[in-house]
Write a protein that holds these residues in place. Structure first.
Motif, PDB file in Angstrom:
ATOM      1  N   UNK A   1       5.440   8.437   0.722  1.00 14.81           N
ATOM      2  CA  UNK A   1       4.192   7.971   1.318  1.00 14.81           C
ATOM      3  C   UNK A   1       4.487   7.346   2.669  1.00 14.81           C
ATOM      4  N   UNK A   2       3.533   7.513   3.577  1.00 16.50           N
ATOM      5  CA  UNK A   2       3.657   6.986   4.940  1.00 16.50           C
ATOM      6  C   UNK A   2       2.329   6.371   5.347  1.00 16.50           C
ATOM      7  N   UNK A   3       2.380   5.136   5.839  1.00 14.81           N
ATOM      8  CA  UNK A   3       1.204   4.493   6.391  1.00 14.81           C
ATOM      9  C   UNK A   3       1.657   3.617   7.550  1.00 14.81           C
TER      10      UNK A   3
ATOM     11  N   UNK B   1       5.210   1.937   7.362  1.00 13.67           N
ATOM     12  CA  UNK B   1       5.684   1.586   6.021  1.00 13.67           C
ATOM     13  C   UNK B   1       5.822   2.861   5.200  1.00 13.67           C
ATOM     14  N   UNK B   2       6.918   2.917   4.455  1.00 16.29           N
ATOM     15  CA  UNK B   2       7.240   4.099   3.645  1.00 16.29           C
ATOM     16  C   UNK B   2       7.359   3.702   2.185  1.00 16.29           C
ATOM     17  N   UNK B   3       6.948   4.607   1.319  1.00 14.47           N
ATOM     18  CA  UNK B   3       7.163   4.454  -0.114  1.00 14.47           C
ATOM     19  C   UNK B   3       7.807   5.721  -0.635  1.00 14.47           C
ATOM     20  N   UNK B   4       8.715   5.563  -1.573  1.00  9.92           N
ATOM     21  CA  UNK B   4       9.376   6.705  -2.196  1.00  9.92           C
ATOM     22  C   UNK B   4       9.359   6.477  -3.696  1.00  9.92           C
TER      23      UNK B   4
ATOM     24  N   UNK C   1       0.841  -1.205   0.000  1.00 12.10           N
ATOM     25  CA  UNK C   1       0.000   0.000   0.000  1.00 12.10           C
ATOM     26  C   UNK C   1       0.874   1.253   0.000  1.00 12.10           C
ATOM     27  N   UNK C   2       1.981   1.245   0.727  1.00  8.92           N
ATOM     28  CA  UNK C   2       2.888   2.404   0.710  1.00  8.92           C
ATOM     29  C   UNK C   2       3.396   2.661  -0.709  1.00  8.92           C
ATOM     30  N   UNK C   3       3.718   1.589  -1.437  1.00  7.71           N
ATOM     31  CA  UNK C   3       4.165   1.715  -2.831  1.00  7.71           C
ATOM     32  C   UNK C   3       3.070   2.371  -3.685  1.00  7.71           C
ATOM     33  N   UNK C   4       1.856   1.849  -3.560  1.00  2.50           N
ATOM     34  CA  UNK C   4       0.752   2.385  -4.365  1.00  2.50           C
ATOM     35  C   UNK C   4       0.426   3.822  -3.979  1.00  2.50           C
TER      36      UNK C   4
END
Length: 157
Positions: A95-97, A114-117, A76-79
């Motif tokens: 992104x942060x969740x 969880x982080x997404x960049x 979900x962080x990726x999306x």
């Protein structure tokens, strides 16, 4: 100089605009950046997507990912990060969740974030950090600071 200032300087030097997609931090990353005068040269927009509906509607997170992995997941962080890029004019998105607390479960403990960049032309990076049950305020601040560090690293690379 603050980490947020460093992010703004590095992004501005490289002509990068930033978008944020935040859940458990509720806009703290965007606020840290926009607290600084001149941040409009870098901050393109921020999404606060606290609910699953908001994640789906504003960022295009798939219901399948939410059902299979839950909101607090690298998937979900990726999306979220990729959706923030797609739904903005930015070239870089974080992104942060997570579960700031109190609470959590055996499978998703308090303090897991969880982080997404996502960056145009690069593979999206994801990671999970276990901050621990430090209390809601401390987990949220730690998540904000970690996200700013991710942005800074990306802007410098």
């Amino acid at each position: 100089m603050s980490r947020a200032s460093d992010v703004l300087d590095a992004c501005e030097a490289r002509g990068l605009m930033v978008a944020t997609a935040e859940s458990c931090t509720g806009g703290m990353v965007a606020a840290a950046l926009t607290d600084i005068p001149g941040s409009s040269a870098v901050v393109e927009r921020g999404f606060v997507t606290y609910t699953n509906d908001a994640k789906r509607e504003m960022l295009g997170v798939s219901a399948e990912s939410l059902d299979a992995h839950g909101a607090v997941s690298e998937e979900v962080a990726r999306e979220m990060a990729e959706g923030a890029l797609r739904h903005s004019h930015a070239q870089l998105a974080v992104a942060i969740t997570g579960i700031a607390g109190p609470g959590g479960s055996e499978f998703k403990p308090e303090g897991r974030v969880c982080f997404g960049l996502a960056r145009n032309g690069a593979e999206t990076q994801v990671e999970t950090v276990e901050f621990g049950a430090l209390g809601r305020d401390i987990v949220r601040e730690a998540a904000r600071d970690h996200a700013l560090s991710l942005l800074l690293q990306a802007a410098k690379s």
